[in-house]
Design a protein around this motif. Sequence first.
Motif, PDB file in Angstrom:
ATOM      1  N   GLN A  88       0.841  -1.207   0.000  1.00 51.56           N
ATOM      2  CA  GLN A  88       0.000   0.000   0.000  1.00 51.56           C
ATOM      3  C   GLN A  88       0.876   1.256   0.000  1.00 51.56           C
ATOM      4  O   GLN A  88       1.948   1.267   0.611  1.00 51.56           O
ATOM      5  CB  GLN A  88      -0.968   0.001   1.200  1.00 51.56           C
TER       6      GLN A  88
ATOM      7  N   MET B 137      -2.779  -2.506   8.845  1.00 48.91           N
ATOM      8  CA  MET B 137      -3.056  -3.369   7.698  1.00 48.91           C
ATOM      9  C   MET B 137      -3.694  -4.661   8.191  1.00 48.91           C
ATOM     10  O   MET B 137      -3.468  -5.092   9.334  1.00 48.91           O
ATOM     11  CB  MET B 137      -1.773  -3.662   6.905  1.00 48.91           C
TER      12      MET B 137
ATOM     13  N   SER C  63      -6.110  -1.812   4.405  1.00 48.27           N
ATOM     14  CA  SER C  63      -5.412  -0.917   5.319  1.00 48.27           C
ATOM     15  C   SER C  63      -6.418   0.096   5.842  1.00 48.27           C
ATOM     16  O   SER C  63      -7.486   0.290   5.260  1.00 48.27           O
ATOM     17  CB  SER C  63      -4.242  -0.208   4.626  1.00 48.27           C
TER      18      SER C  63
END
Lengths: 111, 110
Positions: A25, A32, A93
């Motif tokens: 990400q 996460m 996330s």
Amino acid sequence: DGGITQSPKYLFRKEGQNVTLSCEQNLNHDAMYWYRQDPGQGLRLIYYSQIVNDFQKGDIAEGYSVSREKKESFPLTVTSAQKNPTAFYLCASADSGNTIYFGEGSWLTVV
Amino acid sequence: QKEVEQNSGPLSVPEGAIASLNCTYSDRGSQSFFWYRQYSGKSPELIMSIYSNGDKEDGRFTAQLNKASQYVSLLIRDSQPSDSATYLCAVGGGADGLTFGKGTHLIIQP
């Protein structure tokens, strides 16, 4: 573009084999998550991490392992100990307001 | 054990009508509430979030929260065929992220 990238999108696992699903990400999120979704079922939490080098088991952690060596990355390994791994795996996330955003998902099939 | 309950459906609604989706949750300490839309074979996408009692409107979508009754709802006005999907209710408030319901399958009939 900012987002969560999962790879591969489709993966086939042979009996007794370990496989690793990638999740990256670039949203600068601390938290996460990995979820598993079976057909017609809700999302179940496998593992989560609130900070680098720290992670906690979720509701169905048996047969899975994770690492969090970098803020951007949270890979999931499905080990041979997971007896029924065929499912849709979702990495996510969360921002500071605990809003969760998902990657596109990875389909894992046992052959 | 935190639980989030939704009627699995399918819920069938005529095009142009209001679709009403409901969700109840077990943890009174929950602080944040979300609705996600999931098309078949795709990942969930965030539709609405709500944190305090009352209504929150965003375009054709209205989320309603009643913490005393532990109840969250989503209204979709002027329903379109593209709204046909599974809607997931999610509830959170802790470090372990959100607890998801199993989803309600919504069908908008043209």
